[in-house]
Design a protein around this motif. Sequence first.
Motif: not given
Length: 325
Positions: A26-29, A57-63
């Motif tokens: 969903a986040i990738d979308s 973990a995704r939030a640490r990689q994408d602001a």
Amino acid sequence: MSTPAAEIRITVGIACYNAADTVDRAIDSVCRQDWPELEILVADDASTDGTAERVAARARQDARIRLVRRDTNGGAGATRQTILEAATGEFLAFFDDDDVSDPRRLRCQLERLRQWEHDTGIRYAACYASGRREYPNGHVIELPAIGSRPVVPAGPAVADYLLFGRRRNGWYYGAGTPTCALMARREVLLQAGGFDPSLRRVEDADLAVRMALAGAAFPGCPEGLFLQYATFAGDKDAESNYRAELALLDKHRDYLERLRRYDYARRWFTVRYHHLRRDWPNLARSLAGAWLRHPLWTTAQALRAGPRRLLHERRAGLRPLGRRA
């Protein structure tokens, strides 16, 4: 109308619960959307399967990604209200935690809303996207958006459709008003009162009913812009849905009583409940009771919805929805 200014910020809200297997998809979308100014706001409804940790973990990689963790599980209404209150975008769109949206979705919905505002001078509106739903057996159905044909539904008559199925000639109601397809101005959703935290189900219909009763319009996008994967989580069982539907009717009882439709709406929701559970004796009794009290409305609704529903269930391989374990 010219292309909307790129500086307009859109918040995409994802409400999730125990979605560790699908939330990345969903986040990738959202990340693939062709809109540059994005906030991706994920509200975790006290998951127990590591969903929040995956999102963190995704939030640490994408602001652009922001996680809001709820301490207690509150259901769809409470979690989506959490998103509404925390969002910083001028516009707010909702993606489900296991759906996939076309990269054009945000742009198409924003352009549709702003075109509506330009043409009518009215900002009190909500835009729904068209999409498709895929079932575990591979069966796919189309989910056309309300208002995706020339005549745009608006006002209390939309509430009538959502509460007791009354249709106005010439209007197109499509697949109704699911939150997973919604975009609106954040201020419009706040003005409508937001999502009811007490509703674990049908919070989307309740929001649309309140907007409709206040005069909102519902322009939709005809393009197929999302794919919904049909799931059968615990809070989607027939019992939970029935309780939520009755709560929705009670919430809007004064309006329904003025139209003399409250008793009919309760009886029809009861018919649907017994049908979903495949409780044939109680289905027969509830249908007979509805017909005896409201013969014209019940006959019309049964003839319009019954055959189509039965064919859909057969093709989708749907099984009875019983009580939660």
